[in-house]
Design a protein around this motif. Structure first.
Motif, short mmCIF file in Angstrom:
data_model
loop_
_atom_site.label_atom_id
_atom_site.label_comp_id
_atom_site.label_asym_id
_atom_site.label_seq_id
_atom_site.Cartn_x
_atom_site.Cartn_y
_atom_site.Cartn_z
N SER A 229 -11.79 33.58 -13.67
CA SER A 229 -12.28 33.03 -14.94
C SER A 229 -13.47 32.12 -14.66
CB SER A 229 -11.17 32.26 -15.66
OG SER A 229 -10.14 33.16 -15.98
N ILE A 230 -13.22 31.10 -13.83
CA ILE A 230 -14.33 30.21 -13.48
C ILE A 230 -15.33 30.95 -12.60
CG2 ILE A 230 -14.92 28.11 -12.18
CD1 ILE A 230 -12.43 26.79 -13.38
N GLY A 231 -14.83 31.81 -11.71
CA GLY A 231 -15.72 32.56 -10.79
C GLY A 231 -16.74 33.41 -11.54
N HIS A 232 -16.30 34.13 -12.58
CA HIS A 232 -17.25 34.96 -13.33
C HIS A 232 -18.29 34.11 -14.04
CE1 HIS A 232 -14.80 38.94 -13.60
NE2 HIS A 232 -15.73 39.01 -12.69
N ALA A 233 -17.85 32.96 -14.57
CA ALA A 233 -18.81 32.07 -15.25
C ALA A 233 -19.83 31.57 -14.24
CB ALA A 233 -18.07 30.91 -15.91
N ILE A 234 -19.37 31.19 -13.04
CA ILE A 234 -20.30 30.73 -11.99
C ILE A 234 -21.26 31.86 -11.60
CG2 ILE A 234 -20.45 30.01 -9.56
CD1 ILE A 234 -17.84 28.45 -9.93
N GLU A 235 -20.70 33.07 -11.45
CA GLU A 235 -21.53 34.22 -11.04
C GLU A 235 -22.64 34.45 -12.07
OE1 GLU A 235 -19.27 37.85 -10.79
OE2 GLU A 235 -20.87 38.95 -9.76
N SER A 236 -22.27 34.47 -13.36
CA SER A 236 -23.28 34.74 -14.40
C SER A 236 -24.35 33.66 -14.41
CB SER A 236 -22.64 34.76 -15.79
OG SER A 236 -21.65 35.72 -15.82
N GLY A 248 -18.18 37.78 -4.64
CA GLY A 248 -17.12 37.16 -3.83
C GLY A 248 -17.38 35.68 -3.60
N GLU A 249 -18.65 35.32 -3.42
CA GLU A 249 -18.99 33.91 -3.20
C GLU A 249 -18.64 33.08 -4.44
OE1 GLU A 249 -22.83 34.63 -0.23
OE2 GLU A 249 -23.17 34.47 -2.37
N ALA A 250 -18.96 33.64 -5.60
CA ALA A 250 -18.66 32.93 -6.85
C ALA A 250 -17.14 32.83 -7.06
CB ALA A 250 -19.32 33.65 -8.03
N ILE A 251 -16.44 33.91 -6.71
CA ILE A 251 -14.98 33.92 -6.89
C ILE A 251 -14.32 32.90 -5.96
CG2 ILE A 251 -12.89 35.38 -6.53
CD1 ILE A 251 -14.84 35.91 -9.08
N LEU A 252 -14.90 32.74 -4.78
CA LEU A 252 -14.37 31.75 -3.84
C LEU A 252 -14.46 30.34 -4.46
CD1 LEU A 252 -13.36 31.59 -0.86
CD2 LEU A 252 -15.66 30.84 -0.31
N SER A 294 -21.09 21.61 -17.63
CA SER A 294 -20.97 21.95 -19.05
C SER A 294 -21.48 23.37 -19.31
CB SER A 294 -21.68 20.92 -19.92
OG SER A 294 -22.99 20.78 -19.49
N GLU A 295 -22.49 23.79 -18.53
CA GLU A 295 -22.96 25.17 -18.71
C GLU A 295 -21.88 26.18 -18.30
OE1 GLU A 295 -26.97 27.31 -17.56
OE2 GLU A 295 -26.99 25.21 -16.91
N ILE A 296 -21.16 25.85 -17.22
CA ILE A 296 -20.08 26.74 -16.77
C ILE A 296 -19.01 26.82 -17.87
CG2 ILE A 296 -18.22 27.07 -15.06
CD1 ILE A 296 -20.95 27.48 -13.80
N GLN A 331 -9.55 19.84 -19.04
CA GLN A 331 -8.95 20.17 -17.74
C GLN A 331 -9.91 20.99 -16.87
OE1 GLN A 331 -5.33 21.77 -19.50
NE2 GLN A 331 -4.08 20.24 -18.45
N VAL A 332 -10.67 21.89 -17.55
CA VAL A 332 -11.65 22.70 -16.80
C VAL A 332 -12.72 21.78 -16.21
CG1 VAL A 332 -13.46 24.47 -16.98
CG2 VAL A 332 -11.29 24.79 -18.16
N LEU A 333 -13.25 20.86 -17.03
CA LEU A 333 -14.31 19.96 -16.55
C LEU A 333 -13.79 19.10 -15.41
CD1 LEU A 333 -16.01 18.89 -19.91
CD2 LEU A 333 -16.97 20.32 -18.09
N GLN A 334 -12.55 18.65 -15.55
CA GLN A 334 -11.96 17.81 -14.49
C GLN A 334 -11.82 18.63 -13.19
OE1 GLN A 334 -7.88 17.34 -14.58
NE2 GLN A 334 -7.85 15.68 -13.09
N ALA A 335 -11.41 19.90 -13.32
CA ALA A 335 -11.25 20.74 -12.12
C ALA A 335 -12.61 20.97 -11.45
CB ALA A 335 -10.60 22.07 -12.49
N LEU A 336 -13.66 21.12 -12.28
CA LEU A 336 -15.00 21.36 -11.70
C LEU A 336 -15.52 20.13 -10.95
CD1 LEU A 336 -16.65 23.45 -14.57
CD2 LEU A 336 -16.07 24.28 -12.27
#
Ligand SMILES: NC(=O)c1ccc[n+]([C@@H]2O[C@H](COP(=O)([O-])OP(=O)(O)OC[C@H]3O[C@@H](n4cnc5c(N)ncnc54)[C@H](O)[C@@H]3O)[C@@H](O)[C@H]2O)c1
Length: 341
Positions: A229-236, A248-252, A294-296, A331-336
């Motif tokens: 979920s977060i990996g795909h957002a990072i990848e895009s 794979g790097e983004a998924i990591l 916030s973009e993620i 919670q997402v922002l805190q995890a990031l």
């Protein structure tokens, strides 16, 4: 029906299946050069096949390439008695499977994955597809390859970056299902363990376990989305930045953030995240999170079409996945924030 996975010592099974058939190989420009001779060495029936080639790279997994493949199939008079053989990484197995499964309502196909990522993941499980209008895998089918031929020899010509890319999915499989494999990987100092046939077989067995439990991806199979979920957002977001990451790097990075969420929500032991962070720092020292949190989050909300909470696949512990977990934006922002330091 699920694909039959064929390992090196059983290449003759595919040879027998193909030997009196008309065959068309779909490859990309690189796999045509790097992998065709190896494929023909193990499966001689491929020697006289006709070949359709597309340009290499994920950016070509699109409608234009699909149309090109269909046009070539048409001009080669491909029909139901033909077999399509997709020779390449996930780009080729995805688009080749998609074109085969839609042409004349379905031509049988075989996948010969040539990247670690495709061996571990993309080449089996039934999902085919292409990207459409800047969104990944928007158009596709569920269609299984008749056979998937796995041979680590194909990895000999793959770049170290692409090996690392595929190893991220092996790490995910270990985390969601196999304590013993995680023990092995978490102490790795290079990628040797990840390209070893036995470990590739185990990675395939883990994905297959979830696919067979839930072929249509409505429940347990979603465990495989851990980190995605977060990996795909990072990848895009990365694709439009000066820090372009491979899948794979983004998924990591996504897994690290989602391990933090797992800790917050399910009390997943902190040591799991710490070991994963140490592994990332050792094996992927150049992979960095340089993006706006916030973009993620915005991308995540857009992709998931969610508003206040987002569905995640997390971990309660190693080998204890939890699907359909509702997570708040905060919670997402805190995890990031784990990437702040
Ligand atoms: N269907 C699924 O279940 C599933 C699962 C995971 C990923 N995927 C898809 O897989 C794709 C990514 O696959 P990938 O990482 O394999 O990338 P890829 O297929 O684009 O291959 C990466 C690069 O390596 C080259 N290459 C491939 N094999 C080689 C070899 N043996 N020697 C030298 N070069 C070689 C390719 O030509 C390409 O340039 C994405 O489109 C992703 O969406 C699909």
């Amino acid at each position: 029906m699920a694909s039959t996975i064929i390992f090196p010592n059983a290449a003759h099974v595919i040879q027998l299946y193909l030997q009196h058939k008309e065959i068309v190989i779909i490859a990309d420009a690189r796999t045509n050069g790097f992998c065709l001779a190896t494929a023909c060495k193990y499966i001689p029936a491929l020697q006289d096949a006709r070949i359709i080639t597309i340009p290499a790279g994920e950016e070509n997994k699109n409608l234009l390439s699909a149309e090109w493949i269909w046009m070539q199939m048409q001009s080669l008079h491909v029909h139901k008695d033909y077999v399509i053989v997709n020779l390449g990484g996930g780009t080729v197995t995805d688009i080749g499977g998609f074109c085969a499964s839609t042409f004349m309502r379905g031509i049988p196909f075989i996948n010969i994955p040539s990247t670690l990522l495709a061996m571990n993941d993309a080449a089996f499980g039934g999902k085919t597809g292409i990207n459409f209008m800047d969104t990944k895998n928007t158009i596709g089918t569920f269609a299984n390859a008749e056979y998937v031929f796995i041979h680590p020899d194909f990895l000999n010509t793959l770049s170290p970056k692409q090996i690392a890319n595929g190893a991220a999915e092996s790490i995910k499989h270990a985390l969601i299902h196999d304590k013993k494999l995680w023990e092995l990987y978490k102490n790795a100092t290079d990628f040797t363990h990840f390209t070893n046939l036995e470990n590739i077989q185990q990675s395939i067995a883990i994905k297959n376990y979830f696919v067979q439990l839930d072929p249509l991806d409505v429940n347990e199979r979603q465990s495989l989305n851990f980190g995605h979920s977060i990996g795909h957002a990072i990848e895009s977001i990365s694709l439009n930045s000066n820090n372009i990451l491979l899948h794979g790097e983004a998924i990591l990075l996504g897994m690290l953030a989602e391990l933090q969420l797992s800790e917050t929500i399910y009390n997943c032991p902190a040591i799991v995240r710490k070991d994963a962070e140490a592994l990332k720092n050792r094996l992927y020292p150049t992979v960095k999170f340089t993006f706006s949190k916030s973009e993620i989050l915005e991308k995540l909300l857009f992709d998931k079409k969610n508003t206040d909470t987002i569905n995640f696949s997390l971990l309660k512990n190693i080998a204890a996945p939890m699907v359909k977990t509702k997570v708040s934006k905060e919670q997402v922002l805190q995890a990031l924030s784990i990437f702040d330091a």
